[in-house]
Design a protein around this motif. Sequence first.
Motif, PDB file in Angstrom:
ATOM      1  N   GLN A 113       0.835  -1.190   0.000  1.00 59.14           N
ATOM      2  CA  GLN A 113       0.000   0.000   0.000  1.00 59.14           C
ATOM      3  C   GLN A 113       0.877   1.250   0.000  1.00 59.14           C
ATOM      4  OE1 GLN A 113      -3.355   0.115  -0.272  1.00 59.14           O
ATOM      5  NE2 GLN A 113      -3.265  -2.121  -0.521  1.00 59.14           N
ATOM      6  N   PRO A 114       0.474   2.285  -0.729  1.00 57.26           N
ATOM      7  CA  PRO A 114       1.278   3.510  -0.755  1.00 57.26           C
ATOM      8  C   PRO A 114       1.454   4.101   0.640  1.00 57.26           C
ATOM      9  CG  PRO A 114      -0.382   3.523  -2.489  1.00 57.26           C
ATOM     10  CD  PRO A 114      -0.703   2.360  -1.607  1.00 57.26           C
ATOM     11  N   GLN A 115       2.690   4.372   0.999  1.00 53.37           N
ATOM     12  CA  GLN A 115       3.030   5.010   2.273  1.00 53.37           C
ATOM     13  C   GLN A 115       4.014   6.134   1.958  1.00 53.37           C
ATOM     14  OE1 GLN A 115       1.645   4.296   5.116  1.00 53.37           O
ATOM     15  NE2 GLN A 115       0.620   2.356   4.625  1.00 53.37           N
ATOM     16  N   PRO A 116       3.519   7.341   1.692  1.00 50.48           N
ATOM     17  CA  PRO A 116       4.383   8.420   1.209  1.00 50.48           C
ATOM     18  C   PRO A 116       5.607   8.680   2.087  1.00 50.48           C
ATOM     19  CG  PRO A 116       2.088   9.049   1.016  1.00 50.48           C
ATOM     20  CD  PRO A 116       2.114   7.755   1.781  1.00 50.48           C
ATOM     21  N   ILE A 117       5.436   8.672   3.404  1.00 48.65           N
ATOM     22  CA  ILE A 117       6.568   8.982   4.287  1.00 48.65           C
ATOM     23  C   ILE A 117       7.598   7.858   4.233  1.00 48.65           C
ATOM     24  CG2 ILE A 117       7.288   9.350   6.667  1.00 48.65           C
ATOM     25  CD1 ILE A 117       4.625  10.730   7.170  1.00 48.65           C
ATOM     26  N   ILE A 118       7.138   6.614   4.398  1.00 56.60           N
ATOM     27  CA  ILE A 118       8.048   5.471   4.387  1.00 56.60           C
ATOM     28  C   ILE A 118       8.737   5.345   3.036  1.00 56.60           C
ATOM     29  CG2 ILE A 118       8.170   2.955   4.511  1.00 56.60           C
ATOM     30  CD1 ILE A 118       5.968   3.038   6.583  1.00 56.60           C
ATOM     31  N   ASP A 119       7.958   5.477   1.969  1.00 55.20           N
ATOM     32  CA  ASP A 119       8.547   5.361   0.630  1.00 55.20           C
ATOM     33  C   ASP A 119       9.497   6.516   0.334  1.00 55.20           C
ATOM     34  OD1 ASP A 119       7.133   3.034   0.243  1.00 55.20           O
ATOM     35  OD2 ASP A 119       5.481   4.008  -0.805  1.00 55.20           O
ATOM     36  N   GLY A 120       9.199   7.695   0.909  1.00 49.57           N
ATOM     37  CA  GLY A 120      10.110   8.830   0.736  1.00 49.57           C
ATOM     38  C   GLY A 120      11.439   8.588   1.435  1.00 49.57           C
ATOM     39  N   VAL A 121      11.365   8.011   2.638  1.00 49.20           N
ATOM     40  CA  VAL A 121      12.596   7.662   3.349  1.00 49.20           C
ATOM     41  C   VAL A 121      13.377   6.615   2.557  1.00 49.20           C
ATOM     42  CG1 VAL A 121      13.537   6.596   5.440  1.00 49.20           C
ATOM     43  CG2 VAL A 121      11.662   8.253   5.616  1.00 49.20           C
ATOM     44  N   GLY A 122      12.646   5.641   2.021  1.00 49.20           N
ATOM     45  CA  GLY A 122      13.299   4.614   1.215  1.00 49.20           C
ATOM     46  C   GLY A 122      13.956   5.189  -0.021  1.00 49.20           C
ATOM     47  N   TRP A 123      13.310   6.174  -0.632  1.00 50.68           N
ATOM     48  CA  TRP A 123      13.890   6.813  -1.822  1.00 50.68           C
ATOM     49  C   TRP A 123      15.211   7.484  -1.469  1.00 50.68           C
ATOM     50  CZ3 TRP A 123      15.744  11.201  -3.932  1.00 50.68           C
ATOM     51  CH2 TRP A 123      15.759  11.298  -5.331  1.00 50.68           C
ATOM     52  N   VAL A 124      15.251   8.130  -0.304  1.00 51.58           N
ATOM     53  CA  VAL A 124      16.481   8.799   0.131  1.00 51.58           C
ATOM     54  C   VAL A 124      17.572   7.766   0.423  1.00 51.58           C
ATOM     55  CG1 VAL A 124      17.524  10.216   1.941  1.00 51.58           C
ATOM     56  CG2 VAL A 124      15.263  10.806   1.039  1.00 51.58           C
ATOM     57  N   PHE A 125      17.199   6.683   1.103  1.00 56.62           N
ATOM     58  CA  PHE A 125      18.161   5.621   1.377  1.00 56.62           C
ATOM     59  C   PHE A 125      18.732   5.050   0.076  1.00 56.62           C
ATOM     60  CE2 PHE A 125      16.907   5.454   5.799  1.00 56.62           C
ATOM     61  CZ  PHE A 125      18.000   4.858   6.428  1.00 56.62           C
ATOM     62  N   GLY A 126      17.959   5.106  -0.980  1.00 51.89           N
ATOM     63  CA  GLY A 126      18.389   4.528  -2.252  1.00 51.89           C
ATOM     64  C   GLY A 126      19.245   5.442  -3.105  1.00 51.89           C
ATOM     65  N   ILE A 127      19.521   6.662  -2.643  1.00 46.47           N
ATOM     66  CA  ILE A 127      20.307   7.605  -3.448  1.00 46.47           C
ATOM     67  C   ILE A 127      21.681   7.044  -3.821  1.00 46.47           C
ATOM     68  CG2 ILE A 127      21.499   9.832  -3.375  1.00 46.47           C
ATOM     69  CD1 ILE A 127      19.053  10.997  -2.003  1.00 46.47           C
ATOM     70  N   PRO A 128      22.432   6.424  -2.909  1.00 46.36           N
ATOM     71  CA  PRO A 128      23.741   5.879  -3.321  1.00 46.36           C
ATOM     72  C   PRO A 128      23.640   4.876  -4.458  1.00 46.36           C
ATOM     73  CG  PRO A 128      23.597   5.986  -0.931  1.00 46.36           C
ATOM     74  CD  PRO A 128      22.230   6.302  -1.456  1.00 46.36           C
ATOM     75  N   ASP A 129      22.623   4.018  -4.419  1.00 46.87           N
ATOM     76  CA  ASP A 129      22.459   3.048  -5.503  1.00 46.87           C
ATOM     77  C   ASP A 129      22.011   3.729  -6.789  1.00 46.87           C
ATOM     78  OD1 ASP A 129      23.218   0.886  -3.957  1.00 46.87           O
ATOM     79  OD2 ASP A 129      21.173   0.456  -3.286  1.00 46.87           O
ATOM     80  N   LYS A 130      21.212   4.770  -6.663  1.00 47.19           N
ATOM     81  CA  LYS A 130      20.819   5.533  -7.853  1.00 47.19           C
ATOM     82  C   LYS A 130      22.043   6.115  -8.539  1.00 47.19           C
ATOM     83  CE  LYS A 130      16.211   7.032  -6.276  1.00 47.19           C
ATOM     84  NZ  LYS A 130      16.097   6.148  -5.107  1.00 47.19           N
ATOM     85  N   ILE A 131      22.964   6.635  -7.733  1.00 48.58           N
ATOM     86  CA  ILE A 131      24.183   7.217  -8.294  1.00 48.58           C
ATOM     87  C   ILE A 131      25.073   6.126  -8.867  1.00 48.58           C
ATOM     88  CG2 ILE A 131      26.295   8.484  -7.732  1.00 48.58           C
ATOM     89  CD1 ILE A 131      24.663   9.980  -5.604  1.00 48.58           C
ATOM     90  N   LEU A 132      25.195   5.019  -8.140  1.00 43.36           N
ATOM     91  CA  LEU A 132      26.075   3.937  -8.559  1.00 43.36           C
ATOM     92  C   LEU A 132      25.660   3.378  -9.919  1.00 43.36           C
ATOM     93  CD1 LEU A 132      28.517   2.356  -7.330  1.00 43.36           C
ATOM     94  CD2 LEU A 132      26.851   0.594  -6.682  1.00 43.36           C
ATOM     95  N   LEU A 133      24.350   3.169 -10.103  1.00 43.77           N
ATOM     96  CA  LEU A 133      23.847   2.634 -11.369  1.00 43.77           C
ATOM     97  C   LEU A 133      23.361   3.734 -12.317  1.00 43.77           C
ATOM     98  CD1 LEU A 133      21.923  -0.505 -10.070  1.00 43.77           C
ATOM     99  CD2 LEU A 133      24.263  -0.340 -10.904  1.00 43.77           C
ATOM    100  N   TRP A 134      23.413   4.969 -11.850  1.00 46.36           N
ATOM    101  CA  TRP A 134      23.070   6.148 -12.663  1.00 46.36           C
ATOM    102  C   TRP A 134      21.661   6.026 -13.258  1.00 46.36           C
ATOM    103  CZ3 TRP A 134      25.408  10.312 -11.620  1.00 46.36           C
ATOM    104  CH2 TRP A 134      25.329  11.435 -12.457  1.00 46.36           C
ATOM    105  N   ASP A 135      20.707   5.735 -12.369  1.00 45.14           N
ATOM    106  CA  ASP A 135      19.314   5.594 -12.805  1.00 45.14           C
ATOM    107  C   ASP A 135      18.412   5.949 -11.625  1.00 45.14           C
ATOM    108  OD1 ASP A 135      16.729   4.643 -13.642  1.00 45.14           O
ATOM    109  OD2 ASP A 135      17.756   3.427 -15.147  1.00 45.14           O
ATOM    110  N   ARG A 136      17.585   6.962 -11.795  1.00 45.88           N
ATOM    111  CA  ARG A 136      16.725   7.424 -10.705  1.00 45.88           C
ATOM    112  C   ARG A 136      15.618   6.429 -10.373  1.00 45.88           C
ATOM    113  NH1 ARG A 136      14.163  12.811 -13.027  1.00 45.88           N
ATOM    114  NH2 ARG A 136      16.342  13.051 -13.680  1.00 45.88           N
ATOM    115  N   ARG A 137      15.416   5.442 -11.228  1.00 50.80           N
ATOM    116  CA  ARG A 137      14.365   4.453 -10.955  1.00 50.80           C
ATOM    117  C   ARG A 137      14.814   3.368  -9.992  1.00 50.80           C
ATOM    118  NH1 ARG A 137      13.270   2.376 -16.831  1.00 50.80           N
ATOM    119  NH2 ARG A 137      15.561   2.470 -16.726  1.00 50.80           N
ATOM    120  N   VAL A 138      16.092   3.333  -9.664  1.00 47.82           N
ATOM    121  CA  VAL A 138      16.588   2.366  -8.688  1.00 47.82           C
ATOM    122  C   VAL A 138      15.988   2.698  -7.317  1.00 47.82           C
ATOM    123  CG1 VAL A 138      18.635   1.488  -7.504  1.00 47.82           C
ATOM    124  CG2 VAL A 138      18.712   1.963  -9.961  1.00 47.82           C
ATOM    125  N   ASN A 139      15.438   1.694  -6.642  1.00 49.07           N
ATOM    126  CA  ASN A 139      14.810   1.883  -5.328  1.00 49.07           C
ATOM    127  C   ASN A 139      13.813   3.039  -5.352  1.00 49.07           C
ATOM    128  OD1 ASN A 139      16.194  -0.254  -4.121  1.00 49.07           O
ATOM    129  ND2 ASN A 139      17.932   1.036  -3.580  1.00 49.07           N
TER     130      ASN A 139
END
Length: 332
Positions: A113-139
């Motif tokens: 189920q959509p959880q904006p706060i939790i998913d937003g925190v998860g998006w931030v946690f995923g920033i290193p992987d986004k940079i590593l694979l150079w794709d904003r769709r990661v995590n």
Amino acid sequence: MQTVPWRQLVGSLPRSRWGASREAGLLRRGDIFYKGNVPSCQGVAFWGYQRPLFIKPIGMTLKPHRLFAVTLAWLLLPLAGCRVLSPTPIPVASQQMAPALVENTDPQFEFGQPQPIIDGVGWVFGIPDKILLWDRRVNRHKISEPTISATADYLEHNNLPHIKVRANQYAPLQDWKRLTQNTTVAWPWRYTLGTLSVAGEAILPGRIVGGDHFNPFTQTIHLYSDIPAVALHEAAHAKDFTRRTYQGSYAAAYLFVPLWHETLASQDVFAYLEERQDVPAIIEANRILYPAYGTYVGGALGNFVPSYSLPIYYGMVIAGHANGRMLSEQMR
């Protein structure tokens, strides 16, 4: 400091890759030389590869990190544009499926189920992987229809009805139930490594920390990235495990030699996409799977030289990006 003419230095020495200069006491492996008086020609004395007109020992050896960088560059250069992950389908002679999982009437795909706060925190946690694979769709923690559709087609094409797909969903209790039902994994493995895997997913929920993966103990694909190639890669792991008789032992082997499992899965994805002649999907897979593969290659190589594990790791990721993009350009 005396300048030693090249011919005088090597005239009586046998030629070899590294030379016999230790005996002469004039130049040792790794010593820095200047060719002529041009500082830009500074290099390492690799006998048989470089023939400087004059050798000028300057009282220092090449620093280890520089020598490593030079060596790594020469190792990676031939890989540019090569299909390291050649399209090779995983051969399937038979499939091992737990009857209880095949007969399960729950939906094969379940969504958190959509959880904006939790998913937003998860998006931030995923920033290193986004940079590593150079794709904003990661995590991204929001899985779109194209990714789900591509995964469903792959599972149907490879006859994997027992596989559960959790798209950004946290369900440790349901996963524990699937663990107990998965009789294709022997109980000693299920209630040791399998228990730890479910507990790890409960304590460190992927909905926050991310990390797309396939859990062979529960036969479940966990998706947090909205990238079809990543989803297909995890589904290919499921295909690989399903053909194994000793799935628990094969899962344990992943802890020590993950590169083998990752190679098979990525090669199967490329074979599947080539069979479908899906050029855009192949280009995307080149761009994302090659750097992802580089993380495993870099991790494996880093085990042999721990002091340089990080440079090796990131060097292989960069090499993966370069290789994948060169392959994609060749297809355009």
